[in-house]
Scaffold this motif. Structure first.
Motif, PDB file in Angstrom:
ATOM      1  N   HIS A  87      44.299  23.540  42.832  1.00  0.00           N
ATOM      2  CA  HIS A  87      43.140  23.976  42.315  1.00  0.00           C
ATOM      3  C   HIS A  87      41.898  23.446  43.524  1.00  0.00           C
ATOM      4  N   PRO A  88      41.011  24.252  43.401  1.00  0.00           N
ATOM      5  CA  PRO A  88      40.308  25.354  42.559  1.00  0.00           C
ATOM      6  C   PRO A  88      41.217  26.718  42.538  1.00  0.00           C
ATOM      7  N   HIS A  89      41.006  27.492  41.694  1.00  0.00           N
ATOM      8  CA  HIS A  89      41.775  28.765  41.700  1.00  0.00           C
ATOM      9  C   HIS A  89      40.403  29.798  41.476  1.00  0.00           C
ATOM     10  N   VAL A  90      40.330  30.705  42.119  1.00  0.00           N
ATOM     11  CA  VAL A  90      39.040  31.727  42.726  1.00  0.00           C
ATOM     12  C   VAL A  90      39.196  33.033  42.152  1.00  0.00           C
ATOM     13  N   SER A  91      38.236  33.703  41.564  1.00  0.00           N
ATOM     14  CA  SER A  91      38.444  35.060  41.169  1.00  0.00           C
ATOM     15  C   SER A  91      38.410  36.119  42.371  1.00  0.00           C
ATOM     16  N   PHE A 107      49.440  31.735  28.719  1.00  0.00           N
ATOM     17  CA  PHE A 107      48.992  32.264  30.177  1.00  0.00           C
ATOM     18  C   PHE A 107      49.556  33.399  30.419  1.00  0.00           C
ATOM     19  N   ALA A 108      51.013  33.424  29.805  1.00  0.00           N
ATOM     20  CA  ALA A 108      51.969  34.626  30.304  1.00  0.00           C
ATOM     21  C   ALA A 108      51.360  35.959  29.844  1.00  0.00           C
ATOM     22  N   GLU A 109      50.977  36.036  28.528  1.00  0.00           N
ATOM     23  CA  GLU A 109      50.210  37.135  27.980  1.00  0.00           C
ATOM     24  C   GLU A 109      49.041  37.658  28.802  1.00  0.00           C
ATOM     25  N   LEU A 110      48.365  36.563  29.063  1.00  0.00           N
ATOM     26  CA  LEU A 110      47.050  36.719  29.594  1.00  0.00           C
ATOM     27  C   LEU A 110      47.153  37.391  31.157  1.00  0.00           C
ATOM     28  N   ARG A 111      48.289  36.765  31.950  1.00  0.00           N
ATOM     29  CA  ARG A 111      48.614  36.914  33.166  1.00  0.00           C
ATOM     30  C   ARG A 111      48.940  38.431  32.953  1.00  0.00           C
ATOM     31  N   ALA A 112      50.031  39.043  32.054  1.00  0.00           N
ATOM     32  CA  ALA A 112      50.348  40.377  32.012  1.00  0.00           C
ATOM     33  C   ALA A 112      49.222  41.275  31.641  1.00  0.00           C
ATOM     34  N   GLU A 113      48.193  40.757  30.764  1.00  0.00           N
ATOM     35  CA  GLU A 113      46.940  41.564  30.517  1.00  0.00           C
ATOM     36  C   GLU A 113      46.240  41.622  32.063  1.00  0.00           C
ATOM     37  N   LEU A 114      45.989  40.906  32.593  1.00  0.00           N
ATOM     38  CA  LEU A 114      45.170  40.952  33.858  1.00  0.00           C
ATOM     39  C   LEU A 114      45.962  41.814  34.788  1.00  0.00           C
ATOM     40  N   THR A 115      47.209  41.592  34.896  1.00  0.00           N
ATOM     41  CA  THR A 115      47.991  42.384  35.928  1.00  0.00           C
ATOM     42  C   THR A 115      47.790  43.959  35.602  1.00  0.00           C
ATOM     43  N   GLY A 116      47.987  44.166  34.296  1.00  0.00           N
ATOM     44  CA  GLY A 116      47.795  45.434  33.792  1.00  0.00           C
ATOM     45  C   GLY A 116      46.724  46.066  33.954  1.00  0.00           C
ATOM     46  N   ALA A 117      45.641  45.143  34.082  1.00  0.00           N
ATOM     47  CA  ALA A 117      44.029  45.741  34.483  1.00  0.00           C
ATOM     48  C   ALA A 117      43.876  45.813  36.273  1.00  0.00           C
ATOM     49  N   GLY A 118      45.078  45.691  36.882  1.00  0.00           N
ATOM     50  CA  GLY A 118      44.970  45.641  38.241  1.00  0.00           C
ATOM     51  C   GLY A 118      44.510  44.607  39.019  1.00  0.00           C
ATOM     52  N   VAL A 119      44.465  43.392  38.295  1.00  0.00           N
ATOM     53  CA  VAL A 119      44.040  42.236  38.905  1.00  0.00           C
ATOM     54  C   VAL A 119      45.427  41.623  39.692  1.00  0.00           C
ATOM     55  N   THR A 120      45.375  41.268  40.839  1.00  0.00           N
ATOM     56  CA  THR A 120      46.133  40.393  41.913  1.00  0.00           C
ATOM     57  C   THR A 120      46.190  38.922  41.571  1.00  0.00           C
ATOM     58  N   LEU A 121      47.281  38.306  41.045  1.00  0.00           N
ATOM     59  CA  LEU A 121      47.322  36.767  40.952  1.00  0.00           C
ATOM     60  C   LEU A 121      47.979  36.123  42.178  1.00  0.00           C
ATOM     61  N   SER A 122      47.443  35.224  42.526  1.00  0.00           N
ATOM     62  CA  SER A 122      47.800  34.640  44.106  1.00  0.00           C
ATOM     63  C   SER A 122      48.400  33.266  43.873  1.00  0.00           C
ATOM     64  N   SER A 123      48.622  32.797  42.707  1.00  0.00           N
ATOM     65  CA  SER A 123      49.365  31.653  42.536  1.00  0.00           C
ATOM     66  C   SER A 123      50.388  31.546  41.150  1.00  0.00           C
ATOM     67  N   GLU A 124      51.083  30.663  41.196  1.00  0.00           N
ATOM     68  CA  GLU A 124      52.185  30.732  40.007  1.00  0.00           C
ATOM     69  C   GLU A 124      51.744  29.788  38.989  1.00  0.00           C
ATOM     70  N   THR A 125      50.402  29.474  38.678  1.00  0.00           N
ATOM     71  CA  THR A 125      49.833  28.634  37.902  1.00  0.00           C
ATOM     72  C   THR A 125      49.467  29.185  36.696  1.00  0.00           C
ATOM     73  N   ASP A 126      49.368  28.604  35.527  1.00  0.00           N
ATOM     74  CA  ASP A 126      48.689  28.903  34.264  1.00  0.00           C
ATOM     75  C   ASP A 126      47.335  29.153  34.397  1.00  0.00           C
ATOM     76  N   GLU A 128      45.224  30.253  36.923  1.00  0.00           N
ATOM     77  CA  GLU A 128      44.303  30.927  37.517  1.00  0.00           C
ATOM     78  C   GLU A 128      43.837  32.263  36.684  1.00  0.00           C
ATOM     79  N   VAL A 129      44.624  32.492  35.430  1.00  0.00           N
ATOM     80  CA  VAL A 129      44.159  33.395  34.639  1.00  0.00           C
ATOM     81  C   VAL A 129      42.465  33.219  34.463  1.00  0.00           C
ATOM     82  N   VAL A 130      42.336  31.947  34.258  1.00  0.00           N
ATOM     83  CA  VAL A 130      40.769  31.522  33.576  1.00  0.00           C
ATOM     84  C   VAL A 130      39.836  32.202  34.555  1.00  0.00           C
ATOM     85  N   ALA A 131      40.139  31.861  36.022  1.00  0.00           N
ATOM     86  CA  ALA A 131      39.084  32.422  36.938  1.00  0.00           C
ATOM     87  C   ALA A 131      38.862  33.661  36.885  1.00  0.00           C
TER      88      ALA A 131
END
Ligand code: GLU
Length: 246
Positions: A87-91, A107-126, A128-131
């Motif tokens: 950390h830190p994780h950044v938007s 975090f898994a469902e929040l990650r899926a929601e963000l990915t569905g909205a076109g966000v690219t996550l760059s870490s494996e952490t729970d 990062e979704v918060v950023a």
């Protein structure tokens, strides 16, 4: 349970934050990182391993001078102890930095929601979704970082201490807690956040313990604590009577 430090005041934030992290080393950790806001820009440095590794990086690749900063020591639960998962994780827009101790269970469902909205996550952490969630909700709050944190926290389950800064809101540090500790240190023209008072008692002994499900907005000249719903919160204020050697 590792460590979290936040600072806003007149001093060089980086030295306050790194010194605070050192005071929290007894809690154990596998990586460390910091973020500062300077001249309207957010900048981070993070490194797997001991705090000394981060300090070496800060020596070769220094951060700008700043009077607002956050710092983290990580004990990996989701994703290995790598530089990228530290950390830190950044938007995606590079404006919000978040640090977190604990586990975000949904975090898994929040990650899926963000990915569905076109966000690219760059870490494996729970974490990062918060950023990304903070960045997404902020425009709906009139750019109120504490209100954004309240809205995001209402969507999280699990145990978390969260602390965030935003480059467009350069005088505010926001924190939140559920089932994980967070204490405010109140100074004169400066305020601190930490998982343990040990991080700031070299600077102030006036402490405010946050209760369960509370959000704190920290500025140089004041501290506002609310519930996750935005109601004024009951807090416990006390004076720390022991010293750092204890
Ligand atoms: N669950 C988060 C992670 O694995 C935070 C761990 C911690 O408490 O440091 O990155």
């Amino acid at each position: 349970m590792c460590g979290i430090v936040g600072y806003v005041g007149e001093k060089q934030a980086l030295s306050v934050v790194v010194e605070g992290l050192r005071r929290l080393e007894y809690r154990g950790y596998d990586s460390a990182g910091v973020a500062v806001v300077a001249d309207g820009l957010l900048d981070t440095r993070k490194k797997a391993g001991k705090l000394a590794n981060l300090e070496t990086l800060l020596g070769t690749d220094p951060l700008p001078q700043s009077t607002i900063g956050i710092g983290h020591t990580r004990w990996a639960t989701h994703g290995g102890p790598t530089d990228g998962n530290a950390h830190p994780h950044v938007s995606e827009d590079g404006k919000v930095a978040v640090i977190h101790n604990g586990i975000i269970e949904n975090f898994a469902e929040l990650r899926a929601e963000l990915t569905g909205a076109g966000v690219t996550l760059s870490s494996e952490t729970d974490t990062e979704v918060v950023a990304h969630l903070l960045a997404a909700v902020l425009p709906e709050t009139g750019h109120d970082l504490a209100e954004a944190m309240r809205r995001v926290c209402r969507r999280l389950s699990g145990a978390f201490t969260l602390v965030a800064v935003h480059s467009d809101i350069p005088d505010v540090v926001v924190g939140a807690r559920r089932n994980s500790p967070l204490v405010v240190g109140r100074g004169d023209g400066e305020n601190f956040l930490a998982s343990d008072v040990a991080a700031f008692i070299a600077h102030t002994r006036h402490a405010t313990e946050l209760g369960q499900d509370q959000v704190v907005e920290l500025r140089r000249d004041g501290v506002v604590v609310t519930t996750f719903d935005g109601a004024p919160a009951e807090v416990t204020e006390y004076e720390v009577t022991w010293d750092a050697s204890a």
